[in-house]
Design an enzyme around this catalytic site. Structure first.
Site, PDB file in Angstrom:
ATOM      1  N   ASP A 235      -8.872  43.024  47.327  1.00 15.17           N
ATOM      2  CA  ASP A 235      -9.858  41.987  47.608  1.00 15.17           C
ATOM      3  C   ASP A 235      -9.284  40.613  47.262  1.00 15.17           C
ATOM      4  O   ASP A 235      -8.645  40.443  46.222  1.00 15.17           O
ATOM      5  CB  ASP A 235     -11.101  42.258  46.743  1.00 15.17           C
ATOM      6  CG  ASP A 235     -12.262  41.366  47.096  1.00 15.17           C
ATOM      7  OD1 ASP A 235     -12.735  41.439  48.235  1.00 15.17           O
ATOM      8  OD2 ASP A 235     -12.718  40.588  46.224  1.00 15.17           O
ATOM      9  N   GLU A 284       6.405  54.474  42.784  1.00 13.11           N
ATOM     10  CA  GLU A 284       6.697  55.504  41.769  1.00 13.11           C
ATOM     11  C   GLU A 284       5.944  56.793  42.071  1.00 13.11           C
ATOM     12  O   GLU A 284       6.291  57.850  41.572  1.00 13.11           O
ATOM     13  CB  GLU A 284       6.212  55.035  40.389  1.00 13.11           C
ATOM     14  CG  GLU A 284       7.121  54.098  39.673  1.00 13.11           C
ATOM     15  CD  GLU A 284       6.409  53.559  38.433  1.00 13.11           C
ATOM     16  OE1 GLU A 284       5.506  54.229  37.885  1.00 13.11           O
ATOM     17  OE2 GLU A 284       6.743  52.436  38.044  1.00 13.11           O
TER      18      GLU A 284
HETATM   19  C1  NOJ Z   1     -14.172  39.744  50.006  1.00 19.22           C
HETATM   20  C2  NOJ Z   1     -15.146  40.861  50.106  1.00 19.22           C
HETATM   21  O1  NOJ Z   1     -14.911  41.560  51.299  1.00 19.22           O
HETATM   22  C3  NOJ Z   1     -16.517  40.240  50.050  1.00 19.22           C
HETATM   23  O2  NOJ Z   1     -17.525  41.158  50.363  1.00 19.22           O
HETATM   24  C4  NOJ Z   1     -16.711  39.641  48.694  1.00 19.22           C
HETATM   25  O3  NOJ Z   1     -17.943  38.952  48.655  1.00 19.22           O
HETATM   26  C5  NOJ Z   1     -15.598  38.660  48.356  1.00 19.22           C
HETATM   27  N1  NOJ Z   1     -14.305  39.146  48.709  1.00 19.22           N
HETATM   28  C6  NOJ Z   1     -15.584  38.368  46.884  1.00 19.22           C
HETATM   29  O4  NOJ Z   1     -15.147  39.494  46.177  1.00 19.22           O
END
Ligand code: NOJ
Length: 575
Positions: A235, A284
């Site tokens: 993310d 790994e």
């Molecule tokens: C991207 C994620 O897909 C989204 O749903 C989220 O709100 C933001 N990153 C923050 O983590």
């Protein structure tokens, strides 16, 4: 609408040597399963609810794995299921090694991973390293201990500007709207330092310059790799490193700059050192574990930096996702994407929908140029026709493809959710760009004629209301109907698995000389050739038939060596 399936067989069980367990046994022989994988995104809150509380859960997902196996996908990516106060639907993690009780527990996760592997499905989990929840133990201690606490070094705490520190430390704006800083109170109750949060105030950003943060995430990676996961979707993979000194950007409306400029908080070159470290850890482990970057960068060329040979394996292609239903624009983004990935040796990836954007059936139902956060249903029939055509185009392209739960049912966004039902934090922060994301997160209709349509037990709830017309879009309603979108996806994934010219690859050969608004390309291999033709115009067009029809998103008649391609239709051909 009709689809043709002439000679493809149903998906078959993977050969013993392509199952994840077997891959683990022969790690010395990399096959690159991810180079052509179709990866299905499960949004745990909305996939299947085993206990009737209206919220999806891990046992629910587990019970539906055979559906995914039969659909013909290779891997499942699960959005976060970790312990979380759910301020941002789980992207605010309080404990990276625990499952939120609303989703189950670690035994459920273990059983899910094992069952998936038993079915030949790989499992990718979401990792959220840019920020934690404000309920994470570290952040709570940082607040409790006050300025000077070493725990504050793990986040970005700063004194404010102005006479009494009443102004934020810099001018950065949150992606969800409003300032990217929130002021804290000192332990004695007086106003204190500010902390940085690129997203909601409940999502404080980690300070990746701090060794404890980097160490902790290496350990979290190993925890889940030891659990047997096949990879991580990372993310905000472009956000962890901030420009030294946290410089002002100057001016407001910074969200408009995202995707065009390198920002001091996004796509800083320093992030790549983190992925080089992580790649060593992934390597790994046996079985080709992968990392997938969620990196919003100004260009596909910059996205390619994340998938250099010693970094991650894939990165989402958001430029493709953001492209309108327009032949010239699509051709260009396809070329640019393939050209950008070729030098680094990574597969191109393709994606049309996810949990953050209006579903493509609704985007394509509306005027072009409106972006990915819509609240208008548009022309539903047009949107579905184009969505089907767009899906077949995507699945014909060289590389790996992502399918967001429910797109195989042709689900539209739910654009008329009442405000009081909405939970997207961006909706409540006004000026954010992502405020309408609940519309694509409505729980999946599986069966029956009344909500929750098999999402949970009869009489159960669903955390977002499902529309009445979803009865006819359920898995049950579409199964066995050769004209349904679900059967089209099943056929497409089966053909993709079987046809030697589909899946992995680095190039397409465009066929020129066709009417404007028609795209056609070939993919040639020693074992066989494939062609894809797409009519993106509002009129039917007649073009030479390049071969024998394998599959089409709408009925396309072949007469005397020519095909009449209806408006908004994709046809796959064996050449
Ligand atoms: C991207 C994620 O897909 C989204 O749903 C989220 O709100 C933001 N990153 C923050 O983590």
């Amino acid at each position: 609408m009709t689809q043709y399936l002439t000679d493809a067989s149903r998906p078959v069980a993977p050969a013993a040597d392509t199952a994840p367990g077997a891959a683990a046994a022969s790690a010395a022989e990399p096959r690159g399963w991810w180079r052509d994988a179709v990866i299905y995104q499960v949004y745990p809150r909305s996939f299947a609810d085993s206990d009737g509380d209206g919220m999806g859960d891990l046992p629910g997902i587990r019970s539906r794995l055979p559906y995914l196996r039969a659909l013909g996908v290779d891997a499942v990516w699960l959005s976060p299921f970790y312990a979380s106060p759910q301020a941002d639907a789980g992207y605010d993690v309080a404990d990276y090694r625990a499952i939120d009780p609303m989703f189950g527990d670690l035994h459920d996760a273990d059983a899910l991973i094992r069952d998936a592997h038993g079915l030949g499905l790989r499992v990718i989990v979401d990792l959220v390293p840019n920020h934690s929840s404000d309920q994470h133990e570290w952040f709570k201690r940082a607040l409790r201990e006050g300025p000077g606490s070493p725990l504050r070094e793990r986040y970005h705490f700063r004194p404010g500007k102005g006479e009494d520190g009443e102004l934020p430390p810099n001018d950065w704006e949150s992606i969800f709207g409003g300032p990217a800083w929130t002021r804290t109170n000192n332990p004695d109750g007086t106003p204190g330092e500010w902390y940085l949060h690129l997203f909601a105030p409940q999502q404080p950003d980690f300070n990746w310059e701090n060794r404890a943060v980097a160490d902790e995430f290496r350990s979290i990676l190993r925890f889940w790799l030891d659990m047997g996961v096949d990879g991580f979707r990372i993310d905000v993979a472009h956000g962890m490193v901030k420009a030294a000194g946290l410089p002002d950007i100057g001016g407001h409306d910074q969200l408009k700059l995202l995707g065009n400029d390198v920002m001091p908080f996004f796509d800083q070159d320093g992030v790549h050192a983190i992925y080089r470290e992580w790649r060593k850890i992934l390597d790994e482990y046996p079985g080709e574990r992968i990392g997938v970057a969620e990196a919003w960068t100004p260009t596909v060329a910059r996205t390619a930096n994340y998938v250099r040979p010693d970094e991650l394996h894939q990165a989402f292609n958001f430029q493709y996702l953001g492209t309108d239903w327009d032949a010239a624009a699509l051709r260009e983004v396809i070329d640019v994407s393939l050209d950008a990935m070729r030098p680094v040796g990574a597969p191109a990836t393709w994606v049309l929908s996810n949990h953050d954007v209006t579903r493509h059936a609704t985007r394509f139902a509306n005027e072009p140029g409106l972006g990915t956060q819509l609240r208008t249903p548009g022309d539903r029939a047009l949107g579905l026709r184009r969505a089907r055509a767009a899906s077949l185009l995507m699945l014909a392209l060289p590389g790996s493809a992502y399918v967001y739960q429910g797109e195989e049912l042709g689900l539209p966004d739910v654009t008329d959710l009442p405000d009081e039902a909405r939970q997207d934090p961006a909706f409540f922060r006004g000026a954010g760009q992502d405020g309408f994301r609940d519309g694509c997160r409505v729980p999946i209709p599986w069966s029956g004629t009344e909500a929750p349509y098999g999402f949970g037990p009869e009489g159960g709830a669903s955390w977002l209301p499902q529309p009445a017309e979803w009865a006819e879009l359920s898995v049950e309603a579409q199964t066995g109907d050769p004209n349904s979108t679900l059967e089209m996806y099943r056929s497409a994934l089966a053909v993709r698995r079987e046809h030697p010219a589909l899946g992995a690859g680095t190039a397409v050969t465009w066929v020129d000389g066709l009417p404007e608004g028609v795209l056609a390309f070939r993919r040639d291999t020693a074992e066989g050739s494939f062609a894809c033709t797409v009519n993106l115009t509002a009129e039917a067009v007649r073009i030479p038939a390049p071969g024998r029809v394998l599959l089409s998103s709408a009925q396309a008649e072949v007469v005397d060596g020519a095909v009449e391609l209806p408006s908004d239709c994709t046809v796959w051909w064996a050449v």
